[in-house]
Structures are given as structure tokens and as C-alpha cells.
Design a protein around this motif. Structure first.
Motif, PDB file in Angstrom:
ATOM      1  N   ILE A 123      -6.937  -4.652   4.082  1.00  0.00           N
ATOM      2  CA  ILE A 123      -5.760  -5.425   3.673  1.00  0.00           C
ATOM      3  C   ILE A 123      -5.697  -5.452   2.155  1.00  0.00           C
ATOM      4  O   ILE A 123      -6.606  -5.952   1.483  1.00  0.00           O
ATOM      5  N   THR A 138      -4.355   1.353   5.111  1.00  0.00           N
ATOM      6  CA  THR A 138      -4.179   0.147   4.310  1.00  0.00           C
ATOM      7  C   THR A 138      -2.930  -0.609   4.725  1.00  0.00           C
ATOM      8  O   THR A 138      -1.864  -0.015   4.902  1.00  0.00           O
ATOM      9  N   ILE A 139      -3.063  -1.907   4.896  1.00  0.00           N
ATOM     10  CA  ILE A 139      -1.923  -2.788   5.138  1.00  0.00           C
ATOM     11  C   ILE A 139      -1.605  -3.478   3.818  1.00  0.00           C
ATOM     12  O   ILE A 139      -2.430  -4.226   3.287  1.00  0.00           O
ATOM     13  N   ASN A 167     -12.196  -7.385   4.566  1.00  0.00           N
ATOM     14  CA  ASN A 167     -12.309  -6.020   4.049  1.00  0.00           C
ATOM     15  C   ASN A 167     -13.767  -5.593   3.903  1.00  0.00           C
ATOM     16  O   ASN A 167     -14.141  -4.462   4.241  1.00  0.00           O
ATOM     17  N   PHE A 222      -9.188 -12.434   3.082  1.00  0.00           N
ATOM     18  CA  PHE A 222      -8.922 -10.997   3.190  1.00  0.00           C
ATOM     19  C   PHE A 222     -10.055 -10.178   2.569  1.00  0.00           C
ATOM     20  O   PHE A 222     -10.431  -9.123   3.086  1.00  0.00           O
ATOM     21  N   GLY A 265       0.522   1.117   3.093  1.00  0.00           N
ATOM     22  CA  GLY A 265       0.842  -0.216   3.556  1.00  0.00           C
ATOM     23  C   GLY A 265       2.237  -0.348   4.099  1.00  0.00           C
ATOM     24  O   GLY A 265       2.628  -1.412   4.560  1.00  0.00           O
ATOM     25  N   VAL A 295      -4.893 -12.444  10.706  1.00  0.00           N
ATOM     26  CA  VAL A 295      -5.797 -11.384  11.145  1.00  0.00           C
ATOM     27  C   VAL A 295      -5.917 -11.386  12.666  1.00  0.00           C
ATOM     28  O   VAL A 295      -5.954 -10.323  13.305  1.00  0.00           O
ATOM     29  N   TYR A 355      -8.114  -1.039   9.434  1.00  0.00           N
ATOM     30  CA  TYR A 355      -7.297  -1.070   8.220  1.00  0.00           C
ATOM     31  C   TYR A 355      -7.868  -2.093   7.242  1.00  0.00           C
ATOM     32  O   TYR A 355      -8.326  -3.161   7.640  1.00  0.00           O
ATOM     33  N   LEU A 402       0.299  -6.174   1.636  1.00  0.00           N
ATOM     34  CA  LEU A 402       1.030  -7.435   1.629  1.00  0.00           C
ATOM     35  C   LEU A 402       1.429  -7.774   0.206  1.00  0.00           C
ATOM     36  O   LEU A 402       0.717  -7.415  -0.744  1.00  0.00           O
TER      37      LEU A 402
END
Length: 458
Positions: free
Chosen positions: A113, A68-69, A99, A95, A34, A374, A111, A71
Motif C-alpha cells: 500500500i 502496488t495499491i 507493508n 499501512f 496503484g 485492509v 500488494y 491511495l
């Protein structure tokens, strides 16, 4: 150079972390991918929307590793302000949905989240310690910070994040300080800027009580100062007069004496700039005083929880909104609202040990911020912090499933405000919800010019 000492400290900490062989405790399966930068090396040049990256501690042009992002966020989840956790339920549900559908695509790669959040009980100092720990001294702990609640809370982390060039996205407050060009890595949300609340109420009074005398309750900080200064500015050249102003301390909900004083002014209109419990308490005190006055409530008060506390005392209160209210029967058969309801119930019926209330509009607000984010990710030219920040700072007529028809969001290098189009709403005390009144009001691109420069430069 600004904040030189802090930059030097961060750079030193980053270097020490690297020399010591330190790395994130999160392995491939837990979000180490991330990080969009964080190698401690300085970037160079300037972005497409004018962000200077020459002095970044973490390189914002480095691409995300892995798929993977990550946050991170900090917001109230317990105590008197715990109701704000429902914002997190909204964005977490969105999210989760993204996903499950395969993730978000940036420049041809998908990716997922990932997110991690902590409770700060609305305490700015705790917000800072949470974010600094989650992000890490070198920025390696997260790609970006998302939806931190509160003006003072975001101000308390903006220097730290700005030095690292880690994005702080969709700050959950209508503060005009989010337009400060000195902090290009911080951007607000679709909440209407406080300036526009003042102008909207002034316009409402011009039509409904053009000779109004107005009494204002405000918080004794930047939040309240914005209301007072911009309302005074908005009524210049009219026959509307601000005849009384009372302040209360941030964090307090005891405002009865202030409301009594305001009622004694005999004003025909009441600008209730109370936040959290101060808002419904002010409405109750107004009713008990027998004070008949056109009433505006802060956009921070527009929630089922707060207005429900005031009950019949809130009847007729006016405010503004730019998203559909799931509590309003008008949207009972709305396809987008029902899809939202189903998704939140599916993905986040259990959240922070809080029972689910799908009629709570602040969940819909959180959902909307995630949906807009997004869209920006998908528009980014590369999976980097800089590219994503550029995408968010160059939205062009973006809209989401829960925004009111005709509402859209546009940003640019010179305009970082999102919630500039909205409609007025009026509370029906008997029905327990707001109704939309009038046509859409469009202040797109006008917040900065309508706001005193010193308020944006906070």
C-alpha cells in the motif's frame, strides 16, 4: 442524467490525455500500479451491492497493474486545525506495518500500500484542488482516496470522484450525507453519525434528567442542522424540551456571547455541538458563567488536545466512543493497545514534523480505519475498484484490534453507516481522560430511519 456536464468534461479531459500520450509521472517503482482503472473507457452493468457503473469515466472493473495499491488523501496538517494530522499518523503507521509484513493479499496476490497526502488546512477549495491533482482527470493517479477530513471537504470532491468511479473511503466525519445513495463511491468511517449523538444524549437525559430543559450550541451549517433536527426528533413524546439554540459560523472559535445567551435560558442541560476550538471555548465560557448543566460534547471534540484545552471546565462532560482510549489507564495492560503503541512508535514516531503523543486517541482512530480497510481488501473478490467498494459496502460484523469489546461494523447496499455501536463516556477533569459509562448502545442499521431524509440527501 445527474451531473452530465461534469461527466462530459471529465470524459473529454480523459480522451485528450490519452490522445496526447499522457501517462502518470509515476513509474513502476512509484505507484503507477496503484490505478484500478483509468483507461477512459466506460464500464457497464451493476455491482453486487447495486453500484451502477454504466457511466463511469474510468473502468472500475479493471484490475490493478503491478503490485502496488496507490491511495491519496488531503487533510489539515498545519495551522489551527493541524492536530487532525494525527489521524494520518495512525493510518500511515498501520499501512507501514502491513507493508513490512508482506503487504495485503487480494484474490491470491500480494500488494503493498502506497500513499500520498497533502495539506489543505481544512479549506474545502484546497481539498478539491489537492484531490483533483492527485487523482488526475482520468483517475489514473490513484486507486482510491482515503480518510479526507471534514464534511464540506468531502462534499467538495464527491462529484469529481463519483463521475470517475474512484472510491472515496472512510471519510473522516460523522456526516449523515455519507448515506446518500446518489454517491455510492463515497463511504464514511467508524465515527458515530451525528444523528446517533443526538439520540444518545436524549436517552441519557431520559434516565438522568427526564424533565430537562436543553440549550444547544450548533454550527450554522449541515453539521449543526443535523444536531438540531435530530435532537428535536429524538425528544418527541418526552418531557425534555429544547428551549434555546445559538449558532456560530463555521471556522469561528468565538462562542462566548452564544454561551452567555444559552446560560441565561436557565437550561438544565447543554448540548455543546461546537467543533474544533469552539468546543473547549464553549466549555470554558460555561464554567465562567457559573452555569451548572449536564453537558454533552460533540464526538468531534473527543480528543486529548481539545478536552485538555478546556481542562477542569470539561469535567463531567458526556460523549460517546467505540474504540479503546490509549489515554485511559484501564487499557495500560491491554495487549492490542500496547501492540498499537509499539507499532506507531516504530513506524511513525516522526510524522509531519509533529512530536509523537501515543495518548492521543485520534491516532488510534486513524489506525482503526486502516485496519478495517485492509480487512475489506482481503475480502474483495478481485483487485479492482468495484470489488473493493463492494467489499466495504458488505461488511458483516467486522471488528478491529482497538474497537471496544462487542463493537462491530456491518454495512450493506441499503446501510452505509459504520459507527452505529458505541458506549457513553464521561470526562474526568482531574485525571484528564474519558471513562466509559454504561453498556454498549447498538443502533446497527438504524441511522437512515432516524435521520430526516433531506439531511441524508445533502
Amino acid at each position: 442524467m445527474r451531473r452530465t456536464k461534469l461527466r462530459a468534461l471529465l470524459a473529454l479531459l480523459a480522451a485528450l490525455a490519452l490522445l496526447g500520450g499522457a501517462c502518470s509521472s509515476r513509474d513502476d517503482d512509484s505507484g503507477s500500479g496503484g490505478n484500478g482503472g483509468g483507461n477512459g473507457e466506460e464500464g457497464g452493468g451493476e455491482s453486487a451491492t447495486g453500484i451502477d457503473i454504466e457511466d463511469c469515466v474510468a473502468d472500475p472493473t479493471e484490475e490493478i497493474e503491478g503490485d502496488t495499491i496507490k491511495l491519496v488523501s488531503s487533510y489539515p496538517q498545519s495551522g489551527l486545525t493541524g492536530a487532525f494530522a494525527e489521524i494520518g499518523r495512525g493510518w500511515a503507521a498501520y499501512f507501514d506495518k502491513v507493508n513490512e509484513e508482506g503487504g495485503v493479499e487480494i484474490a491470491g496476490k500480494s500488494y503493498k500500500i502506497e500513499f500520498e497526502d497533502r495539506d489543505d488546512e481544512y479549506n474545502p477549495q484546497r481539498t478539491a484542488s489537492n484531490i483533483e491533482d492527485l487523482v488526475g482527470a482520468d483517475g489514473s493517479g490513484a486507486f482510491a482516496v482515503f480518510s479526507v477530513v471534514g464534511t464540506a471537504n468531502n462534499i467538495n470532491v464527491r462529484d469529481f470522484l463519483d463521475e470517475l468511479c474512484v472510491p472515496n473511503l472512510f471519510a473522516a466525519t460523522g456526516s449523515v450525507a455519507w448515506g446518500n445513495p446518489e454517491y455510492p463511491w463515497l463511504i464514511g468511517s467508524t465515527l458515530a453519525p451525528y444523528t446517533l449523538e443526538s439520540y444518545a444524549f436524549a436517552e441519557y437525559l431520559k434516565e438522568n434528567d427526564p424533565d430537562a430543559t436543553v440549550a444547544m450550541l450548533r454550527q450554522s451549517d449541515e453539521f449543526g442542522e443535523t444536531y438540531e433536527q435530530t435532537f428535536r426528533q429524538a425528544i418527541e413524546g418526552t418531557d425534555i424540551e429544547l428551549v434555546a439554540v445559538e449558532s456560530y459560523a463555521p471556522g469561528s472559535d468565538e462562542v462566548r456571547s452564544q454561551v452567555t445567551s444559552l446560560a441565561d435560558s436557565g437550561a438544565t442541560a447543554f448540548f455543546n455541538g461546537g467543533r474544533l476550538l469552539a468546543c473547549p471555548n464553549a466549555l470554558t465560557a460555561k464554567q465562567e458563567e457559573g452555569w451548572e448543566a449536564i453537558t454533552w460534547v460533540s464526538g468531534t471534540c473527543v480528543s486529548k488536545t481539545l478536552m485538555g484545552i478546556a481542562g477542569s471546565a470539561a469535567d463531567g462532560a458526556v460523549s460517546l466512543a467505540n474504540i479503546k482510549d490509549p489515554l485511559n489507564p484501564k487499557y495500560a495492560d491491554d495487549a492490542d493497545v500496547n501492540a498499537y503503541r509499539e507499532a506507531v512508535e516504530k513506524y511513525r514516531s516522526d510524522f509531519k514534523d509533529r512530536s509523537l503523543d501515543l495518548e492521543n486517541a485520534i491516532i488510534a482512530y486513524g489506525w482503526t480505519q486502516a485496519e478495517l480497510f485492509v480487512q475489506a481488501l482481503e475480502a474483495a473478490e478481485a483487485p479492482t475498484r468495484l470489488a473493493v467498494m463492494d467489499a466495504i459496502r458488505s461488511l458483516d460484523g467486522a471488528t478491529t484490534s482497538l474497537m471496544l469489546d462487542g463493537v462491530s461494523v456491518s454495512t450493506s447496499e441499503d446501510d452505509q453507516f459504520m459507527g452505529e455501536t458505541f458506549t457513553l463516556i464521561e470526562y474526568d477533569g482531574a485525571a484528564g481522560h474519558f471513562n466509559e459509562i454504561g453498556e454498549l448502545i447498538d443502533y446497527e442499521g438504524q441511522t437512515a430511519e432516524l435521520t430526516p431524509e433531506e439531511l441524508i440527501g445533502v
